[in-house]
Structure formats: structure tokens, C-alpha cells
Design a protein around this motif. Structure first.
Motif, PDB file in Angstrom:
ATOM      1  N   ARG A  94       0.828  -1.216   0.000  1.00 24.24           N
ATOM      2  CA  ARG A  94       0.000   0.000   0.000  1.00 24.24           C
ATOM      3  C   ARG A  94       0.862   1.266   0.000  1.00 24.24           C
ATOM      4  O   ARG A  94       0.630   2.214   0.722  1.00 24.24           O
ATOM      5  N   LEU A  95       1.860   1.259  -0.885  1.00 24.43           N
ATOM      6  CA  LEU A  95       2.752   2.401  -1.051  1.00 24.43           C
ATOM      7  C   LEU A  95       2.356   3.184  -2.290  1.00 24.43           C
ATOM      8  O   LEU A  95       1.423   2.813  -3.005  1.00 24.43           O
ATOM      9  N   ASP A  96       3.075   4.244  -2.569  1.00 19.70           N
ATOM     10  CA  ASP A  96       2.838   5.003  -3.794  1.00 19.70           C
ATOM     11  C   ASP A  96       3.575   4.299  -4.936  1.00 19.70           C
ATOM     12  O   ASP A  96       4.800   4.340  -5.024  1.00 19.70           O
ATOM     13  N   GLU A  97       2.820   3.652  -5.812  1.00 19.29           N
ATOM     14  CA  GLU A  97       3.427   2.876  -6.889  1.00 19.29           C
ATOM     15  C   GLU A  97       4.195   3.755  -7.864  1.00 19.29           C
ATOM     16  O   GLU A  97       5.215   3.320  -8.430  1.00 19.29           O
ATOM     17  N   ASP A  98       3.728   4.971  -8.091  1.00 24.95           N
ATOM     18  CA  ASP A  98       4.393   5.852  -9.052  1.00 24.95           C
ATOM     19  C   ASP A  98       5.791   6.232  -8.580  1.00 24.95           C
ATOM     20  O   ASP A  98       6.736   6.280  -9.374  1.00 24.95           O
ATOM     21  N   LEU A  99       5.946   6.499  -7.279  1.00 23.44           N
ATOM     22  CA  LEU A  99       7.261   6.830  -6.745  1.00 23.44           C
ATOM     23  C   LEU A  99       8.181   5.621  -6.811  1.00 23.44           C
ATOM     24  O   LEU A  99       9.347   5.731  -7.225  1.00 23.44           O
ATOM     25  N   ALA A 100       7.687   4.456  -6.421  1.00 25.41           N
ATOM     26  CA  ALA A 100       8.508   3.243  -6.478  1.00 25.41           C
ATOM     27  C   ALA A 100       8.935   2.950  -7.914  1.00 25.41           C
ATOM     28  O   ALA A 100      10.104   2.612  -8.172  1.00 25.41           O
ATOM     29  N   GLU A 101       8.006   3.098  -8.844  1.00 24.95           N
ATOM     30  CA  GLU A 101       8.330   2.844 -10.246  1.00 24.95           C
ATOM     31  C   GLU A 101       9.340   3.871 -10.764  1.00 24.95           C
ATOM     32  O   GLU A 101      10.287   3.527 -11.477  1.00 24.95           O
ATOM     33  N   GLY A 102       9.161   5.133 -10.399  1.00 24.43           N
ATOM     34  CA  GLY A 102      10.081   6.169 -10.851  1.00 24.43           C
ATOM     35  C   GLY A 102      11.504   5.920 -10.377  1.00 24.43           C
ATOM     36  O   GLY A 102      12.457   6.053 -11.145  1.00 24.43           O
ATOM     37  N   VAL A 103      11.658   5.557  -9.102  1.00 19.68           N
ATOM     38  CA  VAL A 103      12.995   5.276  -8.572  1.00 19.68           C
ATOM     39  C   VAL A 103      13.603   4.075  -9.300  1.00 19.68           C
ATOM     40  O   VAL A 103      14.797   4.077  -9.639  1.00 19.68           O
ATOM     41  N   ALA A 104      12.790   3.060  -9.568  1.00 19.17           N
ATOM     42  CA  ALA A 104      13.291   1.889 -10.293  1.00 19.17           C
ATOM     43  C   ALA A 104      13.725   2.261 -11.709  1.00 19.17           C
ATOM     44  O   ALA A 104      14.763   1.796 -12.196  1.00 19.17           O
ATOM     45  N   LEU A 105      12.959   3.100 -12.371  1.00 21.88           N
ATOM     46  CA  LEU A 105      13.264   3.455 -13.758  1.00 21.88           C
ATOM     47  C   LEU A 105      14.516   4.313 -13.887  1.00 21.88           C
ATOM     48  O   LEU A 105      15.199   4.285 -14.913  1.00 21.88           O
ATOM     49  N   VAL A 106      14.840   5.082 -12.850  1.00 23.65           N
ATOM     50  CA  VAL A 106      15.968   6.011 -12.931  1.00 23.65           C
ATOM     51  C   VAL A 106      17.239   5.440 -12.311  1.00 23.65           C
ATOM     52  O   VAL A 106      18.323   6.004 -12.467  1.00 23.65           O
ATOM     53  N   HIS A 107      17.158   4.306 -11.639  1.00 23.09           N
ATOM     54  CA  HIS A 107      18.262   3.879 -10.772  1.00 23.09           C
ATOM     55  C   HIS A 107      19.554   3.567 -11.531  1.00 23.09           C
ATOM     56  O   HIS A 107      20.638   3.634 -10.969  1.00 23.09           O
ATOM     57  N   ASP A 108      19.462   3.238 -12.830  1.00 25.76           N
ATOM     58  CA  ASP A 108      20.662   2.877 -13.594  1.00 25.76           C
ATOM     59  C   ASP A 108      21.033   3.918 -14.647  1.00 25.76           C
ATOM     60  O   ASP A 108      21.845   3.630 -15.537  1.00 25.76           O
ATOM     61  N   PHE A 109      20.497   5.114 -14.563  1.00 26.20           N
ATOM     62  CA  PHE A 109      20.776   6.146 -15.563  1.00 26.20           C
ATOM     63  C   PHE A 109      22.275   6.417 -15.708  1.00 26.20           C
ATOM     64  O   PHE A 109      22.761   6.717 -16.785  1.00 26.20           O
ATOM     65  N   GLY A 110      23.016   6.342 -14.615  1.00 31.84           N
ATOM     66  CA  GLY A 110      24.417   6.742 -14.635  1.00 31.84           C
ATOM     67  C   GLY A 110      25.376   5.676 -15.097  1.00 31.84           C
ATOM     68  O   GLY A 110      26.595   5.912 -15.125  1.00 31.84           O
ATOM     69  N   HIS A 111      24.882   4.498 -15.481  1.00 29.44           N
ATOM     70  CA  HIS A 111      25.791   3.438 -15.881  1.00 29.44           C
ATOM     71  C   HIS A 111      26.471   3.765 -17.210  1.00 29.44           C
ATOM     72  O   HIS A 111      25.871   4.313 -18.125  1.00 29.44           O
ATOM     73  N   THR A 112      27.729   3.390 -17.286  1.00 25.99           N
ATOM     74  CA  THR A 112      28.544   3.603 -18.470  1.00 25.99           C
ATOM     75  C   THR A 112      28.247   2.543 -19.523  1.00 25.99           C
ATOM     76  O   THR A 112      27.536   1.568 -19.251  1.00 25.99           O
ATOM     77  N   PRO A 113      28.841   2.677 -20.727  1.00 30.55           N
ATOM     78  CA  PRO A 113      28.799   1.525 -21.642  1.00 30.55           C
ATOM     79  C   PRO A 113      29.557   0.350 -21.029  1.00 30.55           C
ATOM     80  O   PRO A 113      30.449   0.533 -20.191  1.00 30.55           O
ATOM     81  N   PHE A 114      29.172  -0.843 -21.413  1.00 26.70           N
ATOM     82  CA  PHE A 114      29.832  -2.088 -20.990  1.00 26.70           C
ATOM     83  C   PHE A 114      29.659  -2.371 -19.498  1.00 26.70           C
ATOM     84  O   PHE A 114      30.505  -3.022 -18.872  1.00 26.70           O
ATOM     85  N   GLY A 115      28.589  -1.894 -18.901  1.00 26.54           N
ATOM     86  CA  GLY A 115      28.237  -2.263 -17.544  1.00 26.54           C
ATOM     87  C   GLY A 115      29.272  -1.868 -16.508  1.00 26.54           C
ATOM     88  O   GLY A 115      29.923  -0.820 -16.608  1.00 26.54           O
ATOM     89  N   HIS A 116      29.443  -2.726 -15.504  1.00 22.90           N
ATOM     90  CA  HIS A 116      30.348  -2.407 -14.403  1.00 22.90           C
ATOM     91  C   HIS A 116      31.808  -2.356 -14.862  1.00 22.90           C
ATOM     92  O   HIS A 116      32.632  -1.679 -14.234  1.00 22.90           O
ATOM     93  N   THR A 117      32.112  -3.041 -15.961  1.00 16.77           N
ATOM     94  CA  THR A 117      33.470  -2.962 -16.501  1.00 16.77           C
ATOM     95  C   THR A 117      33.793  -1.537 -16.922  1.00 16.77           C
ATOM     96  O   THR A 117      34.868  -1.006 -16.611  1.00 16.77           O
ATOM     97  N   GLY A 118      32.863  -0.908 -17.639  1.00 22.82           N
ATOM     98  CA  GLY A 118      33.067   0.476 -18.054  1.00 22.82           C
ATOM     99  C   GLY A 118      33.151   1.414 -16.870  1.00 22.82           C
ATOM    100  O   GLY A 118      33.948   2.359 -16.859  1.00 22.82           O
ATOM    101  N   GLU A 119      32.331   1.146 -15.843  1.00 26.50           N
ATOM    102  CA  GLU A 119      32.365   1.984 -14.648  1.00 26.50           C
ATOM    103  C   GLU A 119      33.719   1.884 -13.946  1.00 26.50           C
ATOM    104  O   GLU A 119      34.297   2.903 -13.533  1.00 26.50           O
ATOM    105  N   ASP A 120      34.242   0.676 -13.821  1.00 31.33           N
ATOM    106  CA  ASP A 120      35.540   0.493 -13.166  1.00 31.33           C
ATOM    107  C   ASP A 120      36.645   1.223 -13.931  1.00 31.33           C
ATOM    108  O   ASP A 120      37.523   1.865 -13.332  1.00 31.33           O
ATOM    109  N   ALA A 121      36.614   1.115 -15.264  1.00 29.01           N
ATOM    110  CA  ALA A 121      37.642   1.764 -16.082  1.00 29.01           C
ATOM    111  C   ALA A 121      37.545   3.280 -15.981  1.00 29.01           C
ATOM    112  O   ALA A 121      38.562   3.978 -15.883  1.00 29.01           O
ATOM    113  N   LEU A 122      36.325   3.807 -15.998  1.00 27.68           N
ATOM    114  CA  LEU A 122      36.153   5.258 -15.921  1.00 27.68           C
ATOM    115  C   LEU A 122      36.501   5.773 -14.529  1.00 27.68           C
ATOM    116  O   LEU A 122      37.072   6.863 -14.375  1.00 27.68           O
ATOM    117  N   HIS A 123      36.195   4.989 -13.506  1.00 26.23           N
ATOM    118  CA  HIS A 123      36.568   5.383 -12.144  1.00 26.23           C
ATOM    119  C   HIS A 123      38.082   5.477 -12.016  1.00 26.23           C
ATOM    120  O   HIS A 123      38.613   6.426 -11.414  1.00 26.23           O
TER     121      HIS A 123
END
Length: 405
Positions: A94-123
């Protein structure tokens, strides 16, 4: 653990008292008028879906690079699966589904190409300038880098959506202001100086269910993709007693079932068991703590939405299975090394000749910027690339590009 079915939110119109209230949001950094047809959390979700960053997720690696085949998950299909599970959990609690969905949809926006491999290289490339963190990059995208609106940069999301993005995995600082998982990335600190996201508190329960939905989704679909690829076999699933039990259940009920159907029947049961486990645990904690507002959730000092002790053991066993047979498989490691080389080479090339970033909007100014500012813009540009675009850029600038097939 058992589920209180009378407390489930199916068919119930009103939210629970501990749900985030879309009509009493803490507001946006830039004040806007309300909508007569949509709540502020609905507007956040819709803004997220219409971004360039969201569309780019379709060509970013989850585990298997796009060359491996069209049927494997990408970062976009993973995100959609996370959103579906987050909605299901939010509705049941009984939560706000729109907020939960929004957080889920945005949670990976910052990922680089090639997944965590790209993130490690860029870091590693950006380490002299504060490093790179995909969660902080997601915040940069929705507060600065998306350039769509006439009156502000970013999406001007509500406080609740932004705190969910930043804190869905828990508080970032303790009571003394020290980082709970190392130093807090500078982009997060910079934004909080303008719009305090209370890094010492937990996020809303909506954000918490989005976080656990992420675990459920990739635990399940990485097994599915692993079986499809051949890196996993059904015999390997016996290493996890929980999965072995699901296989026996399906095979006993459907003898001789073809492999593709067998996989799906196992996976759907896995999701169901994990979702019901989280609901049961969360209900029990809600009964014990009795929060009467979303702020009570934030200040309770614990995570409400999590696995039971038994399912947490299973979660660790599944992750070990995936790391052993997929993430650390010699062939995957070869591909990861090539992907890291592409990201590292591109970073060096763009730092040496920024105008090679042909579509970057700071094109006219970047060569005169201080080194640390230039590095961050190069990081933004690289992080925004899709796998295909990064490979094409590397081929344009270098004589030899690693083979990622």
C-alpha cells in the motif's frame, strides 16, 4: 515468515500512513505549479521515461554485450523488469506505486557503456579528480545533464524521487557525518548543498522496495541469460539448494519439459518466492515499528524491505553462482578486458583532444576549462555513450579496436 493477506494493498484505494504522500511532497529545487491530472510522482516518472538517458539504456550492457544476441537483457530491459517488481511490492504494501516505479526506472541512468566494466575503467581514469560513481552520475543526469526544459537543467524531480535515487541502498553518512560506504561522491554533496537530501536517513519505503526489486530482477534474469548463453547449466543450479528445489518441483510437475520452458518455470517461481519473502519480512517490521508516516520510515534506523535471514543466504549463494560461472568466466573476462581498454583509450583521447567529442555541448569551451572540470565533462560524455557508440568512436580514433565477440 508468513504474509498477512488481509493487509495486502490489492484493490485498496488508500495508501498506508507510512507511504510517501504525492500531494504533500517536499517540493522541487525549482518551484513549479501542480498538474490537475497527475500527481507529482506521476510527473516524475513520466519525465524519467521521456529522457535521452532512458532511451540510451537499450544499448548498454547488463551482462552480455549486444553482439552476443538480441535476446539477452540490456540495461533497459533490466530496468523495466525492476520497475515491474517494484510496482508489485509497492501495491502489496500500500505504497505510492508511481514513486517506487520512478525510482526503479531512474536507478541505472548513470551506468557507463559495458556495464560495471566500463564503470571500473572510468573510475580509474577519473580517480585523480574524485573518481566515478554511477549513482552520483544518475543524479548529475537528472539535475544537470538532461537539457530539455526552458527554465532549468535536468528534470527538476521532487525531493522524494531524488532521495530515492541517491539513498535507495541506505544512508550515505552516519550520525557523525562520515561516509557509510566510503567517501560520499562530490556530485551528491554538491547537490545536497542546494537541496538537502538528508544523507543520514534511510529513504522512503518506496525507494527501499525499488532497491530490493533490483536484486530480485538481476538474480533471476542473470540466471536466465546464463542458461541461454551456455555459461550456466541446469546441473550448476544444484549448487544452490533453493534453485535445486525449484528445479525438482518443475520437473516433477512437468516431466520432459523442454529447456526454454523449464528455465521460465524456474525463474517465475524464483521471483514469486523472493517477492513474497520481502513482503512478509516488511509486514513484520511494519507491525513491530508501527510507523505512522514516511518520515517515521526514514528515521527508524533500519531497512524495512529486505530478505529474511534464510532468503539472504540464498541471495548470497546465487551471487556466488553467478560470479563463479558467469561474471568471472575466462571468456567474459576477456571481453571485459577489451571493453575496459576501449573506455580507457577513449578517455585519454578525449582529454588530449576534447574536440573529438563531436556532439558534446561544451564543445566551444572545453579546451579552456581547468583540468579537473574538463575531466568531469569527458567523464559525462563517456558515461553517456552506448556500447555501440563507444565501439564506433574507438574505431574512428584508433587503428585497432578490441574484439568484444
Amino acid at each position: 515468515m508468513t504474509i498477512d493477506r488481509q493487509a495486502l494493498g490489492f484493490g485498496v484505494g488508500a495508501h498506508a500512513p507510512y507511504a510517501a504522500d504525492a500531494w504533500k511532497t517536499r517540493g522541487r529545487l525549482f518551484e513549479e505549479g501542480g498538474s490537475p491530472t497527475r500527481s507529482d510522482f506521476q510527473r516524475d516518472r513520466d519525465r524519467i521515461v521521456h529522457t535521452t538517458a532512458f532511451r540510451r539504456l537499450k544499448h548498454k550492457t547488463q551482462v552480455f554485450i549486444a553482439h552476443d544476441g538480441d535476446h539477452y537483457r540490456t540495461r533497459l530491459t533490466h530496468t523495466i523488469e525492476v520497475a515491474q517488481i517494484a510496482r508489485a511490492l509497492a501495491r502489496a504494501l500500500r505504497l505510492d506505486e508511481d514513486l517506487a516505479e520512478g525510482v526503479a526506472l531512474v536507478h541505472d541512468f548513470g551506468h557507463t557503456p559495458f556495464g560495471h566494466t566500463g564503470e571500473d575503467a572510468l573510475h580509474a581514469a577519473l580517480e585523480p579528480y574524485g573518481g566515478f560513481d554511477h549513482n552520483a552520475q544518475s543524479l548529475r543526469i537528472v539535475t544537470k545533464l538532461e537539457r530539455r526544459y526552458a527554465e532549468f537543467d535536468g528534470l527538476n524531480l521532487t525531493w522524494e524521487s531524488l532521495e530515492g535515487l541517491v539513498k535507495h541502498n541506505g544512508p550515505l553518512v552516519d550520525g557523525k557525518g562520515e561516509g557509510t560506504r566510503g567517501a560520499v561522491p562530490q556530485p551528491i554533496l554538491d547537490y545536497c548543498a542546494l537541496h538537502d537530501l538528508e544523507l543520514f536517513n534511510h529513504a522512503s519505503l518506496e525507494a527501499q522496495v525499488a532497491a530490493i526489486a533490483d536484486d530480485i530482477a538481476y538474480n533471476t534474469h542473470d540466471i536466465d541469460d546464463g542458461l541461454r548463453s551456455g555459461y550456466l547449466t541446469f546441473d550448476m543450479l544444484d549448487e544452490v539448494p533453493f534453485l535445486a528445489g525449484l528445479m525438482r518441483e518443475v520437473r516433477d510437475r512437468y516431466p520432459g519439459l523442454e529447456d526454454s520452458r523449464l528455465t521460465h518455470e524456474i525463474m517465475r517461481r524464483q521471483i514469486t518466492h523472493m517477492v513474497e519473502d520481502v513482503i512478509s519480512v516488511t509486514q513484520q517490521r511494519l507491525k513491530e515499528i508501527k510507523p505512522q508516516s514516511a518520515d517515521d520510515i526514514r528515521s527508524a534506523g533500519l531497512t524495512f524491505a529486505s530478505f529474511s535471514d534464510e532468503m539472504a543466504v540464498t541471495d548470497r549463494q546465487i551471487k556466488k553462482l553467478l560470479f563463479t560461472h558467469i561474471y568471472r568466466h575466462p571468456e567474459i573476462m576477456r571481453i571485459r578486458a577489451g571493453a575496459a581498454e576501449i573506455v580507457t583509450d577513449l578517455y585519454s583521447a578525449f582529454m588530449a583532444a576534447p574536440k573529438e567529442m563531436q556532439s558534446h555541448y561544451w564543445y566551444d569551451q572545453i579546451e579552456t576549462m581547468p583540468e579537473h572540470v574538463k575531466a568531469r565533462h569527458v567523464g559525462d560524455y563517456l558515461a553517456g555513450m552506448t556500447d555501440n557508440y563507444a565501439i564506433a568512436a574507438h574505431r574512428r580514433l584508433f587503428d585497432r579496436t578490441p574484439d568484444l565477440r
